[in-house]
Design an enzyme around this catalytic site. Structure first.
Site, PDB file in Angstrom:
ATOM      1  N   ASP A   1      33.819  24.840  41.423  1.00  0.00           N
ATOM      2  CA  ASP A   1      35.015  25.467  41.974  1.00  0.00           C
ATOM      3  C   ASP A   1      36.126  25.366  40.927  1.00  0.00           C
ATOM      4  OD1 ASP A   1      37.373  26.061  43.349  1.00  0.00           O
ATOM      5  OD2 ASP A   1      36.798  24.949  45.137  1.00  0.00           O
ATOM      6  N   ILE A   2      36.642  26.491  40.492  1.00  0.00           N
ATOM      7  CA  ILE A   2      37.670  26.494  39.446  1.00  0.00           C
ATOM      8  C   ILE A   2      38.926  25.745  39.887  1.00  0.00           C
ATOM      9  CG2 ILE A   2      38.785  28.692  40.045  1.00  0.00           C
ATOM     10  CD1 ILE A   2      38.691  29.222  36.893  1.00  0.00           C
TER      11      ILE A   2
ATOM     12  N   ASN B   1      45.589  40.110  40.693  1.00  0.00           N
ATOM     13  CA  ASN B   1      45.800  41.547  40.832  1.00  0.00           C
ATOM     14  C   ASN B   1      47.169  41.893  40.255  1.00  0.00           C
ATOM     15  OD1 ASN B   1      47.834  41.262  42.963  1.00  0.00           O
ATOM     16  ND2 ASN B   1      46.118  40.708  44.279  1.00  0.00           N
TER      17      ASN B   1
ATOM     18  N   GLY C   1      33.781  39.998  40.014  1.00  0.00           N
ATOM     19  CA  GLY C   1      33.609  39.843  41.462  1.00  0.00           C
ATOM     20  C   GLY C   1      33.869  41.151  42.180  1.00  0.00           C
TER      21      GLY C   1
ATOM     22  N   GLY D   1      38.991  36.355  46.535  1.00  0.00           N
ATOM     23  CA  GLY D   1      38.202  35.774  45.460  1.00  0.00           C
ATOM     24  C   GLY D   1      38.885  34.606  44.769  1.00  0.00           C
ATOM     25  N   VAL D   2      38.799  34.565  43.435  1.00  0.00           N
ATOM     26  CA  VAL D   2      39.407  33.500  42.638  1.00  0.00           C
ATOM     27  C   VAL D   2      40.914  33.451  42.894  1.00  0.00           C
ATOM     28  CG1 VAL D   2      39.928  32.760  40.278  1.00  0.00           C
ATOM     29  CG2 VAL D   2      37.631  33.534  40.847  1.00  0.00           C
ATOM     30  N   ASP D   3      41.542  34.615  42.942  1.00  0.00           N
ATOM     31  CA  ASP D   3      42.989  34.703  43.142  1.00  0.00           C
ATOM     32  C   ASP D   3      43.403  34.008  44.440  1.00  0.00           C
ATOM     33  OD1 ASP D   3      45.611  35.501  42.567  1.00  0.00           O
ATOM     34  OD2 ASP D   3      45.335  37.514  43.367  1.00  0.00           O
TER      35      ASP D   3
ATOM     36  N   TYR E   1      36.029  43.335  41.734  1.00  0.00           N
ATOM     37  CA  TYR E   1      36.362  44.467  40.860  1.00  0.00           C
ATOM     38  C   TYR E   1      35.128  45.128  40.257  1.00  0.00           C
ATOM     39  CZ  TYR E   1      41.461  43.829  40.977  1.00  0.00           C
ATOM     40  OH  TYR E   1      42.782  43.775  41.343  1.00  0.00           O
TER      41      TYR E   1
END
Length: 165
Positions: free
Chosen positions: A10-11, A24, A120, A32-34, A122
């Protein structure tokens, strides 16, 4: 020269100087990550995004904010191209990695955790996303010592690790 390491995890839990966020254009959080970075970092990340980027960021660019409750010191936000929406200029994708490392250098960050940008929701083809990340990071003129390419799922981790061999 920068060392690139594949990490399965997990980042948002990476203890590094800076975590890169696949953001974005609006810079107001997302999926997602964001979304994960904004949730884990808490309101300070969004507040700093609003203050620093009132008009968002263009695709391929990067900028930084505080990391809030994350174990990192900074979040480097970068806006990847949306392949699914027809943004298929690979130079925009490689610019994300290059600009993120430039911002890391401005901050004095030596350890950076990076997701696969645009791979992901995108829809950038994963094989090419991995190749673009590795080639761009390896070619970068940076003072960053270590880049962790963080993959959330096992299959992607295996792909990244294999590409690094």
């Amino acid at each position: 020269m920068v060392t690139i390491t594949a990490v399965h995890g997990d980042i948002t839990t990476q203890k590094v100087d800076a975590v890169v966020n696949a953001a974005n254009r609006a810079m107001r959080g997302g999926g997602g990550v964001d979304g994960a970075i904004h949730r884990a970092g808490g309101p300070a990340v969004l507040e700093d995004c609003i203050a620093r980027f009132p008009d968002g960021l263009p695709t391929g660019d990067a900028g930084w904010t505080v990391a809030g409750d994350l174990p990192a010191t900074w979040v480097i936000h970068t806006v990847g191209p949306n392949f699914t929406a027809g943004e298929r200029d690979r130079s925009l994708l490689t610019s994300c990695y290059r600009r993120s490392l430039e911002v890391a250098d401005e901050l004095g960050a030596r350890t950076v955790a990076v997701p696969l940008i645009s791979a992901g929701v995108y829809g950038w083809p994963k094989d090419d996303a991995i190749t673009a990340a590795i080639e761009t990071i390896r070619a970068a003129d940076t003072a960053v010592d270590q880049v962790r390419l963080v993959a959330f799922d096992e299959a992607t981790f295996e792909q990244v690790a294999g590409a690094l061999e």
